[in-house]
Each structure stands twice: as structure tokens, then as C-alpha cells.
Write an enzyme that holds these catalytic residues in place. Sequence first.
Site, short mmCIF file in Angstrom:
data_model
loop_
_atom_site.label_atom_id
_atom_site.label_comp_id
_atom_site.label_asym_id
_atom_site.label_seq_id
_atom_site.Cartn_x
_atom_site.Cartn_y
_atom_site.Cartn_z
N CYS A 192 3.18 25.80 38.47
CA CYS A 192 4.35 26.39 37.83
C CYS A 192 5.17 25.34 37.07
CB CYS A 192 5.22 27.06 38.88
SG CYS A 192 6.58 27.98 38.16
N CYS A 247 5.47 35.53 38.65
CA CYS A 247 6.42 34.53 38.16
C CYS A 247 6.54 34.63 36.65
CB CYS A 247 5.95 33.13 38.56
SG CYS A 247 6.92 31.80 37.82
N LYS A 282 52.00 35.93 34.29
CA LYS A 282 50.64 36.02 34.84
C LYS A 282 49.77 34.84 34.43
CE LYS A 282 50.52 40.40 36.60
NZ LYS A 282 49.58 41.49 36.42
N LYS A 325 53.20 34.24 42.54
CA LYS A 325 53.08 35.69 42.65
C LYS A 325 51.88 35.99 43.54
CE LYS A 325 53.07 39.97 40.10
NZ LYS A 325 51.85 40.58 40.64
N TYR A 384 59.97 37.35 50.38
CA TYR A 384 60.52 36.80 49.15
C TYR A 384 61.86 37.37 48.70
CZ TYR A 384 57.65 40.70 47.40
OH TYR A 384 57.05 41.91 47.22
N SER A 420 59.16 47.13 40.55
CA SER A 420 58.02 46.30 40.15
C SER A 420 58.59 45.10 39.37
CB SER A 420 57.08 47.14 39.29
OG SER A 420 56.01 46.36 38.85
N LEU A 421 57.76 44.41 38.65
CA LEU A 421 58.22 43.28 37.84
C LEU A 421 57.66 43.45 36.43
CD1 LEU A 421 57.43 40.27 40.22
CD2 LEU A 421 59.73 41.02 39.54
N CYS A 471 8.08 31.98 43.66
CA CYS A 471 6.81 31.83 42.97
C CYS A 471 5.88 31.04 43.90
CB CYS A 471 7.03 31.06 41.68
SG CYS A 471 5.51 30.40 40.98
N GLU A 478 55.37 40.07 50.75
CA GLU A 478 54.03 40.46 50.32
C GLU A 478 53.06 40.26 51.49
OE1 GLU A 478 53.83 41.65 47.28
OE2 GLU A 478 51.81 41.34 46.47
N CYS A 503 4.88 31.16 35.20
CA CYS A 503 3.46 30.78 35.33
C CYS A 503 2.56 31.95 35.74
CB CYS A 503 3.32 29.64 36.33
SG CYS A 503 3.53 30.17 38.03
N ASP A 562 49.13 37.84 45.61
CA ASP A 562 48.36 39.02 45.25
C ASP A 562 48.02 39.84 46.49
OD1 ASP A 562 47.24 40.77 43.55
OD2 ASP A 562 45.46 39.57 43.09
N LYS A 584 62.73 33.97 38.89
CA LYS A 584 63.89 34.83 39.15
C LYS A 584 65.17 34.07 38.85
CE LYS A 584 61.48 37.04 43.01
NZ LYS A 584 61.33 37.11 44.47
N ALA A 614 42.96 43.26 34.57
CA ALA A 614 43.09 42.94 33.14
C ALA A 614 42.87 44.17 32.27
CB ALA A 614 42.09 41.85 32.77
N GLU A 615 41.93 45.02 32.69
CA GLU A 615 41.65 46.24 31.93
C GLU A 615 42.84 47.19 32.05
OE1 GLU A 615 39.47 47.04 29.90
OE2 GLU A 615 39.54 49.23 29.79
N TYR A 616 43.39 47.30 33.25
CA TYR A 616 44.58 48.13 33.47
C TYR A 616 45.73 47.62 32.62
CZ TYR A 616 48.58 50.17 35.92
OH TYR A 616 49.74 50.83 36.21
N GLU A 661 58.47 31.29 42.22
CA GLU A 661 57.67 31.62 43.40
C GLU A 661 56.27 32.05 42.96
OE1 GLU A 661 59.81 34.80 45.33
OE2 GLU A 661 61.74 33.84 44.94
N1 NAD Z 1 42.94 47.71 38.61
C1 NAD Z 1 43.65 48.80 38.62
O1 NAD Z 1 43.13 49.91 38.50
C2 NAD Z 1 45.14 48.72 38.78
C3 NAD Z 1 45.89 49.88 38.96
C4 NAD Z 1 47.25 49.74 39.13
C5 NAD Z 1 47.85 48.49 39.13
N2 NAD Z 1 47.08 47.37 38.96
C6 NAD Z 1 47.67 46.00 38.94
O2 NAD Z 1 48.92 45.97 39.51
C7 NAD Z 1 49.88 45.58 38.55
C8 NAD Z 1 51.10 46.44 38.66
O3 NAD Z 1 51.44 46.50 39.99
P1 NAD Z 1 52.89 46.38 40.51
O4 NAD Z 1 53.72 47.47 39.99
O5 NAD Z 1 52.76 46.22 41.96
O6 NAD Z 1 53.49 45.12 39.81
P2 NAD Z 1 53.10 43.63 39.85
O7 NAD Z 1 52.11 43.36 40.88
O8 NAD Z 1 52.81 43.22 38.47
O9 NAD Z 1 54.50 42.97 40.26
C9 NAD Z 1 55.36 43.45 41.28
C10 NAD Z 1 54.92 43.09 42.63
O10 NAD Z 1 54.68 41.72 42.73
C11 NAD Z 1 54.61 41.40 44.10
N3 NAD Z 1 55.07 40.04 44.32
C12 NAD Z 1 54.25 39.01 44.70
N4 NAD Z 1 54.94 37.89 44.87
C13 NAD Z 1 56.23 38.18 44.63
C14 NAD Z 1 57.42 37.41 44.68
N5 NAD Z 1 57.39 36.11 44.98
N6 NAD Z 1 58.57 38.02 44.38
C15 NAD Z 1 58.59 39.34 44.05
N7 NAD Z 1 57.50 40.11 44.00
C16 NAD Z 1 56.33 39.54 44.28
C17 NAD Z 1 55.37 42.46 44.81
O11 NAD Z 1 54.45 43.22 45.56
C18 NAD Z 1 55.90 43.32 43.73
O12 NAD Z 1 55.96 44.67 44.09
C19 NAD Z 1 49.24 45.70 37.21
O13 NAD Z 1 49.70 44.73 36.31
C20 NAD Z 1 47.79 45.54 37.54
O14 NAD Z 1 47.51 44.16 37.47
C21 NAD Z 1 45.76 47.48 38.79
ZN ZN Z 2 5.85 30.07 38.69
#
Ligand code: NAD
Ligand code: ZN
Length: 673
Positions: A433, A409, A315, A114, A224, A80-81, A427, A172, A412, A116, A291, A32-34, A112
Site C-alpha cells: 500500500c 483500500c 459574541k 458570557k 452574575y 435577555s441581552l 487496509c 447561569e 492499493c 453558555d 455591563k 449562528a444560523e439562528y 463577565e
Molecule cells: N440554535 C437554536 O435553534 C437557538 C434557538 C434559540 C436561541 N438560540 C441561541 O440563544 C440566543 C438567545 O438566547 P437568550 O435569549 O438566552 O440570549 P443570550 O444567550 O444571547 O443572552 C442572554 C443570556 O445570557 C446568559 N448569560 C451568560 N452569562 C451572563 C452574564 N455574565 N450576565 C448576564 N447574562 C449572562 C443568561 O442566561 C442570559 O439569559 C441566540 O442568540 C442563539 O444563539 C439558539
Molecule cells: Zn492500501
Amino acid sequence: MQIEQQLAQLRDQLNDYNYQYYVLDDPTVPDAEYDRLMEALKALEAQYPELVSPDSPTQKVGAAPVTAFGEVAHEVPMLSLDNAFDAESFSAFEKRVHDRLKNISKVTWCCEPKLDGLAVSLLYENGKLVRGATRGDGRTGEDITTNVRTIANLPLSLRGEGYPAKLEVRGEVFMTRAGFASLNDSQRKQGLKVFANPRNAAAGSLRQLDSRITAKRPLRIYIYSMGLVEGEESSLATSHYQRLQQLKEWGMPLCPETGLAEDRAGCEAFYEKIMTIRDSLDYEIDGLVCKVDDIELQQRLGFVARAPRWAVAWKFPAQEQMTELLDVEFQVGRTGAITPVARLKPVSVGGVVVSNATLHNQDEIKRLGIKIGDKVIIRRAGDVIPQVVSVVAAKRSEDAREIEFPQQCPICESNIEKLEAEAVARCTGGLVCPAQRKEALKHFASRKALDIDGLGDKLIEQLVEQGKVHTPADLFRLDMAQLIGMERMGEKSAVNLLAALEKAKHTTLPRFLYALGIREVGEATAANLALYFRTLKALEQASLEQLQDVNDVGEVVATHIVNFFAEEHNHKVLNELMAEGIHWPDIEAPDEAEQPLQGKTFVLTGTLSAMARSEAKANLQRLGAKVAGSVSASTDFLVAGEKAGSKLTKATELGVEILSEEQMLGLFAQHGV
Ligand SMILES: NC(=O)c1ccc[n+]([C@@H]2O[C@H](COP(=O)([O-])OP(=O)(O)OC[C@H]3O[C@@H](n4cnc5c(N)ncnc54)[C@H](O)[C@@H]3O)[C@@H](O)[C@H]2O)c1
Ligand SMILES: [Zn+2]
């Protein structure tokens, strides 16, 4: 700040994060931070398009391959996506697709989950798996052929017939939640690195230089898409979904949750459905990939720099967020367990504002290496209480301070007990207590303890909540006036309860000891303790060693007993109870005639065949003997079973009389035990 400077800073930071994530498989900040930084960079670049450089992280896929692996060129780039973070941006994406496909009124979508994990490319030639590669920077990946071969559900050769002579598929690689949990368990036990989440574990496992390590990791794959296809291209289906079904017939594992949606509303419904089953799946997903299903339409839509225009990753709300540890508080549970709780700067995780997370215990604090003031990653999945996953070490400030575990504690002020063998600290003020009050009183009054008729759980809760009772001694000070006016308490019940309290004062030592609620002192142990020590005073003064002479009392229980009586607060309540008139009949000294082994010290060693050692020990004690753990000058007899070792040697040296198991059994028979 200058725009150029801002851009450079964002790019540098993102490049660092990419390196940690893609090359080291060890991200330091949550996705989320990225994503937040990436969105900021995109917005800035959209505002100043002339400042977009081709090497900006917004234009790139992943990271260049690591040279320790061989290189593989992707003839069809692995992209990527694009992301959508909410329904609105998904809808905008869908509209863009329709705008581009002006003359097409209906677009079917393949939806599909996604997954992880990490993307891989697999090349089959004449039905045989010949090469596996990572995505790398999209054009060049790493050769991980020997590693992918170890993935349990990946076929090494295709089934059936009709497959193209050269077929590249993409999928994946991931780790199941169960596999991840057991891998981390075993890593922890071996003192090895613990992985932050299943994605990192999968990536780290697949990108091993030694494929024997990969083989031991619980990796799975779902396919996929197709990449490069040569030969029999024309026989392939024209729908992406149908192509997946063809792959399935050739033996490829597919994600079972994949399906079709007829329009935007269908995608939205699919998204909702997958989100509700998300936590019940045995693998982690972080969104839904939608897709365009028609391959020809996909080709018409084409690509931009790093992603296709015909697909989007919608997401789910992120389950991990970064925030700050403001303080640590220590909570005392109903049974005295002390739990450190992280007080956090409030942050929204998965749609819920989180301001506390459990830190479990002292070991966990040590493992995390966490300090107050640290930036931490919080994870909240489903209904599970939020957890602190890790510390962002790079963001530690100079005035971060150590977490101090209390010795007393926090409620108490009784001493805290932490046994070597247990992770939890407790404790020891069980009788006083406030945190443990209700449970302690319920136990005290229960049937096998003081058996106070008419003093049920509900009434105890009321008495405590109204401040009428603080300790067990207070029970015996209750009077008519206090009882009348309690819920559902008529005059008659009050009279009865006072009579029951009066009656309960006349008890037995075993019941009384059990009622004190000393940790791990159950009914049987309480009875053994009473028999052995005969008076409360003798028990209170017993040493750790003496306590262990009692049947069924080991070092842990003995420690609990010693700590309980060492706590001043408990003593005060014990004295008060006596002053209120609690009493029990004396325990008769056992008849000399029944204690033929009185004053003799035995040691047991080796394996006994006729009975368990604990049983032999109990029998010896019944006959008056003391059973010690080690041989010394004061040992009278050593009972040597099978395979007796050093104790036998020592006893022989000291001239201790040695008995065989048969001789001991003879003794038992002679005295009728
Ligand atoms: N925390 C960190 O420091 C850090 C650093 C870099 C990237 N990231 C994370 O990774 C993301 C970017 O990574 P990314 O370029 O791999 O893109 P992504 O993960 O947002 O999307 C592309 C990837 O999704 C995957 N995927 C999973 N299910 C799929 C499906 N059914 N069909 C097609 N693809 C599918 C594939 O691996 C594809 O390469 C960022 O949004 C971030 O969340 C985090
Ligand atoms: Zn106590």
C-alpha cells in the site's frame, strides 16, 4: 415575495427554533444560523416598523414555561441581552450608552464571560434557598427548586450576615467540558441520547421532572446578578461589581474571570484576553457580557422590550456552523487505518474556512445517521480538527444518498479488514500500500527486523519519494547507479549499503515474520509463530483455529495473520522477496526426547494457583503438547483448577483423563520446565 410573507416566514422559523431550543432543549440548527435569521428579521422590522407585532420573536424572551413544572412569576422580569457580533457594533452600542447619559463623561464597565448555559433565578429567604426557577418567557418561569438543590456548588444557605431578608439572585447553570465529556461517554455506552453540546446537556439535565436524574449530572452555577431585593436594600453597594463581591462573601460562586474595564478600549482588551483563554477554560463561553457598572446609571438607562440598554453580549466568532456534506472520501493512514473524511461546502467557522471534517469511523457515521447531501452542523473549537456534530434531519433532501464504506483500500485495492472488536477499519496490504509504504519499509529495515545497516528513515523517504522503491522486494534490486546521486550518498556509502542488503538476505524466520509488519505481530509473537510452524508455508496455510494454538495468539491476532496472507498483493511481494534470495536456516524439529507430550491435546480449565494460565500453556507447548480451547473427543487431558465448571463435566462425560494442578506441576518438574 411580499414583505408580510417574508416576515411571517422568518417568524415561523424562529418560533420553531425557539421551541426546539427552549422547550425541548434539543436545537436542530447551530446558534449562528439562528442568529443569522434573527438579524435578518430585525433588519426587516427596522425597515418596516409598522409591521412589528408584539409577538414577534424580536420582542420576546425565551419561551413560555412547560406546564409539567409549577409556575413561578418573576417580579423583576428576567430579560435577555442584546448582541454585538463585532468590534464595530460593540462600539456603536457603547456610543449609544454615552449618548443617553449626556452629562456623564466616564462609564466604568463590568466585564463577565458570557457563560453558555441557562439562566436561573434563586430565591433566598432569611438566608435559606427556598425557590429555584428557569427564565421561561421572562415573566413566568418553571419551578425547578428540587433540581437546583442538587447543583454541587450552589449553597443551600447563605454564609455570614447582613444579607437582605429576601434576596433573589440570578446566574447561569452550566456543565463543565470534562463533565460533559464523561456524561456523553456514559450515555453512549448505555445506548442513550448523546448531547450535542454542554449547553443542551445542562438545560436538559436541569429541566428534568425527576430530580434524581439531575443530581447525577455534573452541573455547576455562577451567579452574575441580583434580582428582587427586600429589606436592607440601602446597605447594598452601588456598583454591580461590588454587589457581586458581596454575594461572594455570602457564599455565592462567581465566575473567576469577571473584572472591571475603565472605558471602551478596556472592554476591547478584556474581550481579546478572554478570547485567548477561551479554550483553556473548563466551561464553554460564547462571548463577553459588558455591563454598565454603576447601578444608578443602569436604572437611568432602563430597558427595551427584551433586553436592558445598559448591557450587551459581545459574541465570539461562532464555533458551530451549518453547511452541506458534498461527499465522503476515505483516507488511508500510515498504518493502514481507513478514515472517512467529510468534504464540505466551505464555511467559515471561528474565523477559519473549513471544507473538510473527520467522520472518524463507520460507527460514527452510523451514530450520526449521516447521508451525502445532508445539511450538517460543523464544530471547530481551538486547534481541534473540525467535527461533524449532527445532521439537520429536517433539511434532508430527497436525493440524499447513503455513504458506502469501501471493501477495498482506495489506494492499493487490497482488502479492508474490520474486526468486530475494533472501531477502525484497515487496509491489509501492508507490504504494497503506497499510503503505508514509508512506514512499512522503515519497519522492514529496522534493527529487530531485517537490520539493514545504513538504510535509515531519511533515505527510505527519499527512495520512496523518487519512486525507486515501492515494496520491500525493490530494496534488493537497488543498484549502484540508482544509489549514487541520492542526497548525501557517496560511492563508499552506496557500496556499504549494497553490502548490507546482501547480508540482510541471510536472516532468520522470526526476524522475517516480524519484518512483515503484520498487525500486532511483535517480536515475541513472531518467534512463537516461527517455533510452532517452522516454515513460512505452514504459517501461510494455517487456519484461524490452528493459529490460536500458538502461545500468545488470540482470535484478534490470528485474524490479522489470516487476513494478511489472504491478500494477493502481499503474496506477490513475498514471492518476489524469496526470488531475490531471502533465506533463513531451517528450524530444527524439536528433539523427540524434549517433546514428551508430542501428539497429546490438553485443555486447561478453572483457576490455577501456582501460575498464570498462559504460562502453563507455554510450558505444555514446550513439551510438545497441543493446548486447545474446548473439550472434544480428541482431548487427551483436562487440567482442572479451582472452580472448574462445564468443561470438567463434559470431560468426565467423554471419559477424558482429568489432571489436578498438582499433577500438571509434577509433569513440569519431571521434564525440567
Ligand atoms: N440554535 C437554536 O435553534 C437557538 C434557538 C434559540 C436561541 N438560540 C441561541 O440563544 C440566543 C438567545 O438566547 P437568550 O435569549 O438566552 O440570549 P443570550 O444567550 O444571547 O443572552 C442572554 C443570556 O445570557 C446568559 N448569560 C451568560 N452569562 C451572563 C452574564 N455574565 N450576565 C448576564 N447574562 C449572562 C443568561 O442566561 C442570559 O439569559 C441566540 O442568540 C442563539 O444563539 C439558539
Ligand atoms: Zn492500501
